[in-house]
Design a protein around this motif. Structure first.
Motif, PDB file in Angstrom:
ATOM      1  N   SER A  63       0.780  -1.203  -0.116  1.00  0.00           N
ATOM      2  CA  SER A  63      -0.044  -0.006  -0.051  1.00  0.00           C
ATOM      3  C   SER A  63       0.815   1.198   0.138  1.00  0.00           C
ATOM      4  O   SER A  63       0.616   2.369  -0.751  1.00  0.00           O
ATOM      5  CB  SER A  63      -0.736   0.174   1.353  1.00  0.00           C
ATOM      6  N   LEU A  64       1.920   1.227   0.801  1.00  0.00           N
ATOM      7  CA  LEU A  64       2.782   2.372   0.760  1.00  0.00           C
ATOM      8  C   LEU A  64       3.676   2.573  -0.562  1.00  0.00           C
ATOM      9  O   LEU A  64       3.497   3.583  -0.894  1.00  0.00           O
ATOM     10  CB  LEU A  64       3.928   2.008   1.957  1.00  0.00           C
ATOM     11  N   LEU A  65       3.930   1.616  -1.402  1.00  0.00           N
ATOM     12  CA  LEU A  65       4.624   1.869  -2.488  1.00  0.00           C
ATOM     13  C   LEU A  65       3.660   2.337  -3.552  1.00  0.00           C
ATOM     14  O   LEU A  65       4.102   3.105  -4.270  1.00  0.00           O
ATOM     15  CB  LEU A  65       4.997   0.308  -2.896  1.00  0.00           C
ATOM     16  N   LEU A  66       2.422   1.863  -3.646  1.00  0.00           N
ATOM     17  CA  LEU A  66       1.519   2.303  -4.514  1.00  0.00           C
ATOM     18  C   LEU A  66       1.068   3.921  -4.036  1.00  0.00           C
ATOM     19  O   LEU A  66       0.935   4.501  -5.035  1.00  0.00           O
ATOM     20  CB  LEU A  66      -0.192   1.493  -4.141  1.00  0.00           C
ATOM     21  N   ALA A  67       1.057   4.203  -2.924  1.00  0.00           N
ATOM     22  CA  ALA A  67       0.724   5.499  -2.325  1.00  0.00           C
ATOM     23  C   ALA A  67       2.150   6.428  -2.905  1.00  0.00           C
ATOM     24  O   ALA A  67       1.851   7.537  -3.445  1.00  0.00           O
ATOM     25  CB  ALA A  67       0.484   5.760  -1.050  1.00  0.00           C
ATOM     26  N   GLU A  68       3.121   5.811  -2.686  1.00  0.00           N
ATOM     27  CA  GLU A  68       4.487   6.699  -3.041  1.00  0.00           C
ATOM     28  C   GLU A  68       4.428   6.846  -4.653  1.00  0.00           C
ATOM     29  O   GLU A  68       4.925   7.817  -5.266  1.00  0.00           O
ATOM     30  CB  GLU A  68       5.717   5.945  -2.552  1.00  0.00           C
ATOM     31  N   ALA A  69       3.970   5.840  -5.438  1.00  0.00           N
ATOM     32  CA  ALA A  69       3.749   5.889  -6.970  1.00  0.00           C
ATOM     33  C   ALA A  69       2.669   6.622  -7.453  1.00  0.00           C
ATOM     34  O   ALA A  69       3.076   7.390  -8.620  1.00  0.00           O
ATOM     35  CB  ALA A  69       3.641   4.229  -7.413  1.00  0.00           C
ATOM     36  N   VAL A  70       1.828   6.927  -6.789  1.00  0.00           N
ATOM     37  CA  VAL A  70       0.730   7.557  -7.432  1.00  0.00           C
ATOM     38  C   VAL A  70       0.445   9.329  -6.437  1.00  0.00           C
ATOM     39  O   VAL A  70       0.062  10.091  -7.415  1.00  0.00           O
ATOM     40  CB  VAL A  70      -0.792   6.916  -7.265  1.00  0.00           C
ATOM     41  N   ASP A  71       0.504   9.146  -5.405  1.00  0.00           N
ATOM     42  CA  ASP A  71       0.314  10.280  -4.545  1.00  0.00           C
ATOM     43  C   ASP A  71       1.564  11.395  -4.531  1.00  0.00           C
ATOM     44  O   ASP A  71       2.623  10.760  -4.887  1.00  0.00           O
ATOM     45  CB  ASP A  71      -0.177  10.232  -3.140  1.00  0.00           C
ATOM     46  N   ASP A  72       1.286  12.579  -4.330  1.00  0.00           N
ATOM     47  CA  ASP A  72       2.411  13.772  -4.002  1.00  0.00           C
ATOM     48  C   ASP A  72       3.371  13.478  -3.030  1.00  0.00           C
ATOM     49  O   ASP A  72       2.927  12.958  -1.694  1.00  0.00           O
ATOM     50  CB  ASP A  72       1.638  15.011  -3.884  1.00  0.00           C
ATOM     51  N   PRO A  73       4.453  13.144  -3.342  1.00  0.00           N
ATOM     52  CA  PRO A  73       5.591  12.784  -2.125  1.00  0.00           C
ATOM     53  C   PRO A  73       5.480  13.952  -1.151  1.00  0.00           C
ATOM     54  O   PRO A  73       5.822  13.516   0.175  1.00  0.00           O
ATOM     55  CB  PRO A  73       7.182  12.891  -3.053  1.00  0.00           C
ATOM     56  N   ILE A  74       5.519  14.894  -1.413  1.00  0.00           N
ATOM     57  CA  ILE A  74       5.762  16.126  -0.270  1.00  0.00           C
ATOM     58  C   ILE A  74       4.206  15.949   0.627  1.00  0.00           C
ATOM     59  O   ILE A  74       4.369  15.928   1.880  1.00  0.00           O
ATOM     60  CB  ILE A  74       5.525  17.743  -1.082  1.00  0.00           C
ATOM     61  N   LEU A  98      -3.505   7.016   1.075  1.00  0.00           N
ATOM     62  CA  LEU A  98      -2.939   7.466   2.225  1.00  0.00           C
ATOM     63  C   LEU A  98      -3.594   6.727   3.572  1.00  0.00           C
ATOM     64  O   LEU A  98      -2.982   6.391   4.523  1.00  0.00           O
ATOM     65  CB  LEU A  98      -2.945   8.728   2.463  1.00  0.00           C
ATOM     66  N   ASP A  99      -4.623   6.880   3.551  1.00  0.00           N
ATOM     67  CA  ASP A  99      -5.649   6.240   4.983  1.00  0.00           C
ATOM     68  C   ASP A  99      -5.618   4.770   5.033  1.00  0.00           C
ATOM     69  O   ASP A  99      -5.166   4.360   6.053  1.00  0.00           O
ATOM     70  CB  ASP A  99      -7.185   6.654   4.585  1.00  0.00           C
ATOM     71  N   GLU A 100      -5.542   4.346   3.768  1.00  0.00           N
ATOM     72  CA  GLU A 100      -5.600   2.962   3.720  1.00  0.00           C
ATOM     73  C   GLU A 100      -4.006   2.300   4.349  1.00  0.00           C
ATOM     74  O   GLU A 100      -3.977   1.306   5.140  1.00  0.00           O
ATOM     75  CB  GLU A 100      -5.832   2.321   2.347  1.00  0.00           C
ATOM     76  N   THR A 101      -2.938   2.916   3.704  1.00  0.00           N
ATOM     77  CA  THR A 101      -1.740   2.820   4.251  1.00  0.00           C
ATOM     78  C   THR A 101      -1.501   2.993   5.741  1.00  0.00           C
ATOM     79  O   THR A 101      -0.965   2.258   6.319  1.00  0.00           O
ATOM     80  CB  THR A 101      -0.763   3.634   3.411  1.00  0.00           C
ATOM     81  N   ALA A 102      -2.101   4.189   6.195  1.00  0.00           N
ATOM     82  CA  ALA A 102      -1.906   4.361   7.663  1.00  0.00           C
ATOM     83  C   ALA A 102      -2.540   3.113   8.421  1.00  0.00           C
ATOM     84  O   ALA A 102      -1.857   2.736   9.517  1.00  0.00           O
ATOM     85  CB  ALA A 102      -2.426   5.802   7.866  1.00  0.00           C
TER      86      ALA A 102
END
Length: 214
Positions: free
Chosen positions: A63-74, A127-131
């Motif tokens: 989930s974290l890798l997916l969020a890092e690939a799609v969402d804004d890193p900042i 992000l919510d799912e990853t958290a």
């Protein structure tokens, strides 16, 4: 062999020591059986939890890798700083045959979106799912640490009990029995010598009695 006084009182004392040592050995064996049973119960639970943790950790990482690939890193970095907080744990202990093992009292790490501290606007459901998945992983890590500590303490107590049983079985009890056997043999030998001397004295007295009659 330790110097012992070969008397009946000493024999009674040694037999009492043997009985006490054997009772102590039997009690230690019973304690060890309970501890081993408890150890394997905890180990079985630990093994299941570890397998579950590996699956949860892999899922959280995905989930974290997916969020890092799609969402804004900042945005991700800001959210990660916002959610940082200390983990409050209360540790008490329960007693298993005299062995204190930890019991961790904790609130679940899972929190609502609002409780996490980052803004809802500008963040995604990823992000919510990853958290949520990493909070579940933290829950399992704490549970696993509790079980591992219990296993270590039970294992150490089992080893110590085993050494005590071996010391009683292989050293103390055999030595006490050798001493008791030595005392018994010495007493029997002394009694035979006394009986022999009594018979000899009796014959001498009988001979003197016959000589005086003549």
């Amino acid at each position: 062999m330790e110097q012992v006084n070969p008397t009946r009182m000493e024999l009674i004392k040694k037999n009492a020591q043997i009985k006490m040592a054997e009772q102590g050995r039997d009690l230690l064996r019973q304690k060890m059986d309970v501890l081993i049973h408890e150890f394997f119960n905890v180990m079985e639970s630990f093994s299941r939890s570890r397998d579950e943790l590996e699956a949860v950790a892999a899922d959280a990482q995905h989930s974290l890798l997916l969020a890092e690939a799609v969402d804004d890193p900042i945005t991700l970095k800001s959210a990660s700083f916002a959610t940082r907080r200390s983990v409050m744990l209360e540790v008490r202990s329960r007693n298993i045959m005299g062995v204190p093992v930890p019991v961790v009292e904790k609130k679940r790490m899972s929190r609502s979106v609002v409780e996490r501290g980052y803004g809802i606007v500008g963040t995604s459901g990823r992000l919510d799912e990853t958290a949520e998945k990493f909070e579940a992983e933290l829950d399992m890590l704490i549970d696993l640490a509790e079980k591992e500590t219990a296993m270590r303490r039970l294992g150490a107590e089992i080893q110590m009990n085993r050494r005590r049983v071996n010391a009683l079985e292989q050293l103390l009890i055999p030595e006490l029995k050798r001493q008791a056997r030595y005392i018994k043999i010495s007493i029997e030998e002394r009694e035979r010598e006394d009986l022999f001397r009594l018979k000899k004295v009796k014959k001498l007295l009988e001979r003197k009695s016959q000589d005086s009659v003549e």
